[in-house]
Scaffold this motif. Structure first.
Motif, PDB file in Angstrom:
ATOM      1  N   ALA A 131     121.203  58.833  38.673  1.00 58.71           N
ATOM      2  CA  ALA A 131     122.673  58.837  38.632  1.00 58.71           C
ATOM      3  C   ALA A 131     123.172  58.907  37.189  1.00 58.71           C
ATOM      4  N   LEU A 132     122.515  58.166  36.298  1.00 57.22           N
ATOM      5  CA  LEU A 132     122.931  58.209  34.891  1.00 57.22           C
ATOM      6  C   LEU A 132     122.579  59.559  34.275  1.00 57.22           C
ATOM      7  N   ARG A 133     121.392  60.046  34.573  1.00 55.64           N
ATOM      8  CA  ARG A 133     120.958  61.343  34.017  1.00 55.64           C
ATOM      9  C   ARG A 133     121.853  62.495  34.475  1.00 55.64           C
ATOM     10  N   ALA A 134     122.491  62.312  35.612  1.00 53.82           N
ATOM     11  CA  ALA A 134     123.399  63.358  36.086  1.00 53.82           C
ATOM     12  C   ALA A 134     124.655  63.443  35.215  1.00 53.82           C
ATOM     13  N   LEU A 135     124.944  62.345  34.501  1.00 57.40           N
ATOM     14  CA  LEU A 135     126.203  62.270  33.754  1.00 57.40           C
ATOM     15  C   LEU A 135     126.027  62.394  32.244  1.00 57.40           C
ATOM     16  N   ILE A 136     124.810  62.206  31.772  1.00 58.79           N
ATOM     17  CA  ILE A 136     124.606  62.114  30.327  1.00 58.79           C
ATOM     18  C   ILE A 136     123.202  62.614  29.992  1.00 58.79           C
ATOM     19  N   ASP A 137     123.031  63.255  28.840  1.00 59.91           N
ATOM     20  CA  ASP A 137     121.693  63.678  28.419  1.00 59.91           C
ATOM     21  C   ASP A 137     121.000  62.507  27.727  1.00 59.91           C
ATOM     22  N   VAL A 138     119.924  62.049  28.321  1.00 58.17           N
ATOM     23  CA  VAL A 138     119.189  60.910  27.767  1.00 58.17           C
ATOM     24  C   VAL A 138     118.100  61.441  26.844  1.00 58.17           C
ATOM     25  N   VAL A 139     118.121  60.992  25.573  1.00 55.13           N
ATOM     26  CA  VAL A 139     117.166  61.495  24.580  1.00 55.13           C
ATOM     27  C   VAL A 139     116.294  60.332  24.104  1.00 55.13           C
ATOM     28  N   PRO A 140     114.985  60.336  24.448  1.00 54.82           N
ATOM     29  CA  PRO A 140     114.110  59.273  23.946  1.00 54.82           C
ATOM     30  C   PRO A 140     113.918  59.433  22.452  1.00 54.82           C
ATOM     31  N   CYS A 141     114.061  58.329  21.717  1.00 54.32           N
ATOM     32  CA  CYS A 141     114.057  58.465  20.252  1.00 54.32           C
ATOM     33  C   CYS A 141     113.518  57.214  19.578  1.00 54.32           C
ATOM     34  N   GLY A 142     112.380  56.724  20.031  1.00 55.81           N
ATOM     35  CA  GLY A 142     111.794  55.556  19.383  1.00 55.81           C
ATOM     36  C   GLY A 142     111.019  54.727  20.376  1.00 55.81           C
ATOM     37  N   SER A 143     109.895  54.160  19.933  1.00 56.53           N
ATOM     38  CA  SER A 143     109.043  53.448  20.888  1.00 56.53           C
ATOM     39  C   SER A 143     109.620  52.083  21.268  1.00 56.53           C
ATOM     40  N   HIS A 144     110.048  51.277  20.286  1.00 55.90           N
ATOM     41  CA  HIS A 144     110.579  49.948  20.618  1.00 55.90           C
ATOM     42  C   HIS A 144     112.070  49.828  20.338  1.00 55.90           C
ATOM     43  N   VAL A 145     112.502  50.467  19.281  1.00 61.23           N
ATOM     44  CA  VAL A 145     113.932  50.519  18.963  1.00 61.23           C
ATOM     45  C   VAL A 145     114.272  51.972  18.646  1.00 61.23           C
ATOM     46  N   VAL A 146     115.540  52.292  18.733  1.00 54.51           N
ATOM     47  CA  VAL A 146     115.961  53.661  18.419  1.00 54.51           C
ATOM     48  C   VAL A 146     115.744  53.920  16.926  1.00 54.51           C
ATOM     49  N   ASP A 147     115.104  55.033  16.624  1.00 55.67           N
ATOM     50  CA  ASP A 147     114.846  55.428  15.241  1.00 55.67           C
ATOM     51  C   ASP A 147     116.032  56.279  14.764  1.00 55.67           C
ATOM     52  N   LEU A 148     116.875  55.677  13.937  1.00 57.37           N
ATOM     53  CA  LEU A 148     118.111  56.366  13.541  1.00 57.37           C
ATOM     54  C   LEU A 148     117.832  57.605  12.684  1.00 57.37           C
ATOM     55  N   HIS A 149     116.713  57.599  11.936  1.00 50.84           N
ATOM     56  CA  HIS A 149     116.353  58.814  11.166  1.00 50.84           C
ATOM     57  C   HIS A 149     116.104  59.974  12.130  1.00 50.84           C
ATOM     58  N   ARG A 150     115.416  59.677  13.223  1.00 53.70           N
ATOM     59  CA  ARG A 150     115.160  60.731  14.216  1.00 53.70           C
ATOM     60  C   ARG A 150     116.451  61.178  14.887  1.00 53.70           C
TER      61      ARG A 150
END
Ligand SMILES: NC(=O)c1ccc[n+]([C@@H]2O[C@H](COP(=O)([O-])OP(=O)(O)OC[C@H]3O[C@@H](n4cnc5c(N)ncnc54)[C@H](OP(=O)(O)O)[C@@H]3O)[C@@H](O)[C@H]2O)c1
Length: 233
Positions: A131-150
């Motif tokens: 349901a969430l993926r239908a509304l927003i593009d989910v981009v994995p960007c870090g193993s434990h926390v989001v990597d802001l450089h990425r």
């Protein structure tokens, strides 16, 4: 609206203001736009920033947004301020991917609004509901926390290199701590809020020692609201 720095002092039209808030040539370029009271509060009695904002701040807010490719915002701000859908791409940063489907940004989106992006951890992305993926593009960007450089590199790779961050304080603190913040657009609203210890526009564990230094490149004023544009040096 009066320009105080650089001289000369002139009345600024909307076109002048658009020119005053253009992004520089460098890509990616990350700038944050925040509002504070004179006593440093970043939110008012409504629990958000709207009650400390002013009409002049709203004017700058929408004009400064206009030159951006993407609005970058923390999930806490999206939840607290319940953003409406935007004609700009919105990129949300969230470790937990806690984005209720009832958020107006998701629930009220039409074809006029680009699909929002959610940058999150690899695990939270793997657990994201259909349901969430239908509304927003989910981009994995870090193993434990989001990597802001990425995140910044990924936005630039998508042609979204003019990155306009609207907070909140935690995200701004993390961007600054990672050396990713190029510029701050700060409105100082002519208000005193008082109350307990203030929560400021930027929050980062331990603070900065020595303090980060920014160089003001522009100062504008309208109806007592002061608009400071400052570059990280
Ligand atoms: N005065 C202003 O200009 C201004 C501007 C914006 C917001 N605000 C106010 O600020 C308050 C919210 O403050 P806040 O510090 O909680 O805002 P925030 O930074 O927008 O939200 C914090 C949340 O965003 C996510 N997040 C932030 N940085 C992250 C990072 N580096 N990596 C991964 N996730 C990250 C996390 O979401 P998850 O919990 O989902 O993992 C975190 O719990 C609200 O009251 C809002 O109205 C004021």
């Amino acid at each position: 609206m009066r320009r105080l720095l650089p001289a000369p002092i002139v009345d600024l039209s909307d076109d002048d203001l658009r020119a005053a808030y253009m992004f520089p040539e460098q890509r990616p370029w990350v700038r944050a736009n925040m509002v504070s009271t004179l006593d440093g509060a970043m939110r008012g009695t409504d629990g958000g920033s709207r009650s400390i904002s002013t009409p002049a701040d709203q004017r700058v807010f929408s004009i400064a947004r206009a030159d951006a490719d993407v609005i970058l915002v923390g999930a806490g701000t999206i939840r607290a301020e319940d953003y409406r859908p935007s004609k700009k791409t919105v990129a949300i940063i969230s470790n937990r991917l806690d984005l209720p489907l009832t958020l107006r940004m998701l629930a009220e989106r039409t074809d006029e609004n680009p699909r929002p992006l959610a940058f999150t951890t690899d695990a939270a992305a793997a657990d994201a509901s259909e349901a969430l993926r239908a509304l927003i593009d989910v981009v994995p960007c870090g193993s434990h926390v989001v990597d802001l450089h990425r995140v910044v590199a990924e936005l630039a790779a998508r042609g979204l290199g003019r990155i306009h961050c609207e907070g909140g304080p935690s995200l701004l603190g993390d961007l600054a701590a990672e050396g990713l913040l190029n510029e701050l657009l700060l409105t100082v609203a002519p208000r005193l809020l008082g109350g307990g210890p203030q929560e400021h526009i930027l929050s980062v564990a331990g603070g900065f020692t020595p303090p980060l230094r920014l160089t003001p490149t522009q100062v504008l004023e309208e109806d007592g609201s002061v608009f400071i544009r400052a570059r990280a040096t």
